[in-house]
Scaffold this motif. Sequence first.
Motif, mmCIF file in Angstrom:
data_model
loop_
_atom_site.group_PDB
_atom_site.id
_atom_site.type_symbol
_atom_site.label_atom_id
_atom_site.label_comp_id
_atom_site.label_asym_id
_atom_site.label_seq_id
_atom_site.Cartn_x
_atom_site.Cartn_y
_atom_site.Cartn_z
ATOM 1 N N ASN A 1 33.221 33.369 5.491
ATOM 2 C CA ASN A 1 33.187 32.480 4.328
ATOM 3 C C ASN A 1 32.889 33.296 3.073
ATOM 4 O O ASN A 1 31.925 34.058 3.036
ATOM 5 N N LEU A 36 35.234 27.744 -2.119
ATOM 6 C CA LEU A 36 34.871 28.570 -0.977
ATOM 7 C C LEU A 36 36.128 28.903 -0.191
ATOM 8 O O LEU A 36 36.926 28.016 0.123
ATOM 9 N N PRO A 71 34.633 33.085 12.143
ATOM 10 C CA PRO A 71 34.809 32.695 10.733
ATOM 11 C C PRO A 71 34.179 33.685 9.746
ATOM 12 O O PRO A 71 33.180 34.340 10.029
ATOM 13 N N ARG A 87 29.112 36.423 0.351
ATOM 14 C CA ARG A 87 29.945 36.150 1.509
ATOM 15 C C ARG A 87 29.108 36.165 2.777
ATOM 16 O O ARG A 87 28.051 36.783 2.839
ATOM 17 N N SER A 135 26.312 28.028 6.906
ATOM 18 C CA SER A 135 26.913 29.218 6.300
ATOM 19 C C SER A 135 27.599 28.881 4.990
ATOM 20 O O SER A 135 27.394 29.561 3.966
ATOM 21 N N LEU A 136 28.422 27.836 4.973
ATOM 22 C CA LEU A 136 29.169 27.485 3.766
ATOM 23 C C LEU A 136 28.242 27.088 2.620
ATOM 24 O O LEU A 136 28.455 27.481 1.467
ATOM 25 N N HIS A 178 37.492 29.930 3.257
ATOM 26 C CA HIS A 178 37.076 29.854 4.663
ATOM 27 C C HIS A 178 38.190 30.457 5.517
ATOM 28 O O HIS A 178 39.260 29.871 5.644
#
Length: 409
Positions: A111, A124, A109, A83, A73-74, A126
């Motif tokens: 991100n 980023l 979460p 996002r 995801s990141l 988080h």
Amino acid sequence: MRYPGIDYEAVFDALPGAVALLTTDLVYVDANDAYLQVSRRTCEQLVGRYLFDVFPDNPNEPTATGTRNLERSLRRVAATGERDTMALQRYDVEYLDRPGEWEERYWSPVNVPVFGPDGRVAVLLHRVEEVTELIRARGGRNGGDQARVLEAELYTRARELQDVNDRLRQAHAREREVALTLQAAMLPAPSPGGRHRAAVRYRPSVRALNVCGDWYDLAELPGGHLAVAVGDVVGHGLHAAGVMGQLRSALSAAVRMADGPAAALDALGLYARSVDGAESTTAVQVVIDWNSQTLAYSSAGHLPPVLLHADGSVEFLDRATDPPLGARPEPAPRPQAESAFAQGATLVLYTDGLVERRGEDIDTGIHRLADCLARHGTADAEALADILLAELIPTGGNTDDTALVIIRL
């Protein structure tokens, strides 16, 4: 907007949600107090360290996928600038005072990319919400068995959601490829013959889903005239590219029949009312008269073309600007203006991807364009086009499509 006197670092620390900032290489930059509390780590134990060195997967849990899912995801957010809200994750955390022992934890979460002045992803954000207690509460007296069943359901749902997301991204990627192919087919290079020396460029956005409706057009007219136009359709994707093709063709036909660029834009405005998605399109049309050495121009809400004179001075063609297509409830004649040029001058038309930057006033980008032209104005059209793209578009790529036309007069 930023208000004077507000300590935004204190605001970050006071946020009730758990938030950490990471580099695009997934190294901690900062974390607020709420994040430190839920992670049970100190700022010194986080900042400067790689995320998954601090929080690796539980080696005793073969089905653990928290690390892989979060990393995917990141890195996707860093690459696309979009996002990502993740499905609920089981992501166990090792006890600091009992190495090798892990606490079962559940997290939700989100991100988010944070952009720098150059339009690239700088850091980023988080944000995590811990829902471990909620999961345990749902377990009831038979907590162990019910928790395992719920955990299996969560993993199944997470995999299903991830599969759906992957399929959506693949579909969007195919749409982007089709849109770019369509745009390339409708935006051919100028003919090497003729009186003018022209260079054209089209650069799509680096964002995966942000194919837009920018266009350019050059048309030889009777009597030693050359019509040059650029435009920008509101919206993204294949539909915007299709609208762009209709408007470009319509304006190219109108300028051959109309009495000047303003009349051509008037005709385009009437046509745009019948095209779904054409409202609020911006366009500028310039007609070059080589014999009288004059430029006649009119703009429908578009950024002003630039005339770089032979003596190095810069003139913005901004004396005939009107609202975008369809902005008026009733059609009205558009204004038209003229500017004289001498041999050796340069005309530059462009779309906003060349000058617009997130968080920056548009005038700053326009002044940057003028400065670049003043410094490199003696270069030929092809070289100048490459210089403008190299200096004005961020090194990480533009976040909006860019069309550029340069004519040596």
